[in-house]
Design an enzyme around this catalytic site. Structure first.
Site, short mmCIF file in Angstrom:
data_model
loop_
_atom_site.label_atom_id
_atom_site.label_comp_id
_atom_site.label_asym_id
_atom_site.label_seq_id
_atom_site.Cartn_x
_atom_site.Cartn_y
_atom_site.Cartn_z
N ASN A 70 -77.68 -30.18 -32.13
CA ASN A 70 -77.16 -31.10 -31.13
C ASN A 70 -77.14 -30.43 -29.76
O ASN A 70 -77.45 -29.25 -29.63
CB ASN A 70 -75.76 -31.59 -31.54
N HIS A 116 -72.27 -5.67 -28.12
CA HIS A 116 -72.33 -4.71 -27.03
C HIS A 116 -71.52 -3.47 -27.39
O HIS A 116 -70.56 -3.54 -28.14
CB HIS A 116 -71.83 -5.35 -25.74
N THR A 147 -66.35 -14.90 -38.39
CA THR A 147 -66.44 -13.45 -38.28
C THR A 147 -66.90 -12.80 -39.58
O THR A 147 -67.22 -11.62 -39.59
CB THR A 147 -65.07 -12.85 -37.90
N ARG A 185 -61.23 -19.42 -41.80
CA ARG A 185 -60.66 -19.13 -43.12
C ARG A 185 -60.94 -20.32 -44.03
O ARG A 185 -61.05 -21.46 -43.57
CB ARG A 185 -59.17 -18.91 -43.05
#
Length: 183
Positions: free
Chosen positions: A86, A116, A166, A181
């Site tokens: 989208n 980084h 993550t 979660r």
């Protein structure tokens, strides 16, 4: 693309300098393709603009990318059949990004491969490393989701709007939140 580029040499997760001329030339090529995609009328753009198709590593059948779209290089993006992105999706493809058959990305989805350097001096010098991101088949990534370097989202999983992923998401799992979660 089959030619060896600086990207091919950094796909193993080692630190590298992203500010070199070779990387900038690849980024400029991607900027041009994304700009062309964004500035054409929708009926002229088609389901998959030829300049994006040529930029990407792999494009399946019936892939559709809404405008605007942005990618760092494009050369590390692998799209299977029936992928839909989208409006406002961004893929920072310093490492391979693989999106499986039938997967849908909502508006504003961000996929980041680069990490980084934690040291500010190294960051200033453009030092980073990259990890691949993989989305399985029939995955639904809702709007505003951010996928961080190195994550895999398994087949049939759903990531709720606004989530920050993550860690890996298991096949068929539903996750949401910051950090994401299981629901």
């Amino acid at each position: 693309m089959s030619d060896v580029t600086p990207l091919a040499r950094v796909a193993d997760g080692t630190w590298y300098n992203a500010l070199g001329e070779a990387f900038e030339a690849l980024r400029q090529e991607a900027r041009r393709a994304c700009h062309q995609h964004a500035t054409l009328a929708p009926d002229e753009r088609g389901a998959m603009a030829p300049w994006l198709r040529a930029l990407f590593a792999e494009v399946g059948k019936r892939v559709f990318i809404e405008a605007p779209f942005h990618c760092s290089y494009g050369r590390n993006i692998h799209l299977a059949d029936r992928v839909y992105m989208n409006a406002g999706c961004t893929i920072l493809d310093s490492a391979p990004v693989r999106i499986g058959t039938g997967t849908m990305l909502g508006p504003g989805v961000q996929i980041y491969c680069a990490e980084h350097h934690p040291d500010p001096t190294c960051r200033r010098e453009g030092i980073e490393r990259a990890f691949p991101v993989t989305l399985g088949e029939d995955v639904w990534i809702c709007g505003g989701v951010t996928l961080l370097p190195g994550v895999t989202v398994g087949d049939g999983a759903v990531v709720g709007a606004g989530a920050v992923v993550t860690r890996d998401v298991a096949p068929g799992q539903r996750v949401a939140g910051v950090p994401a979660r299981p629901l």
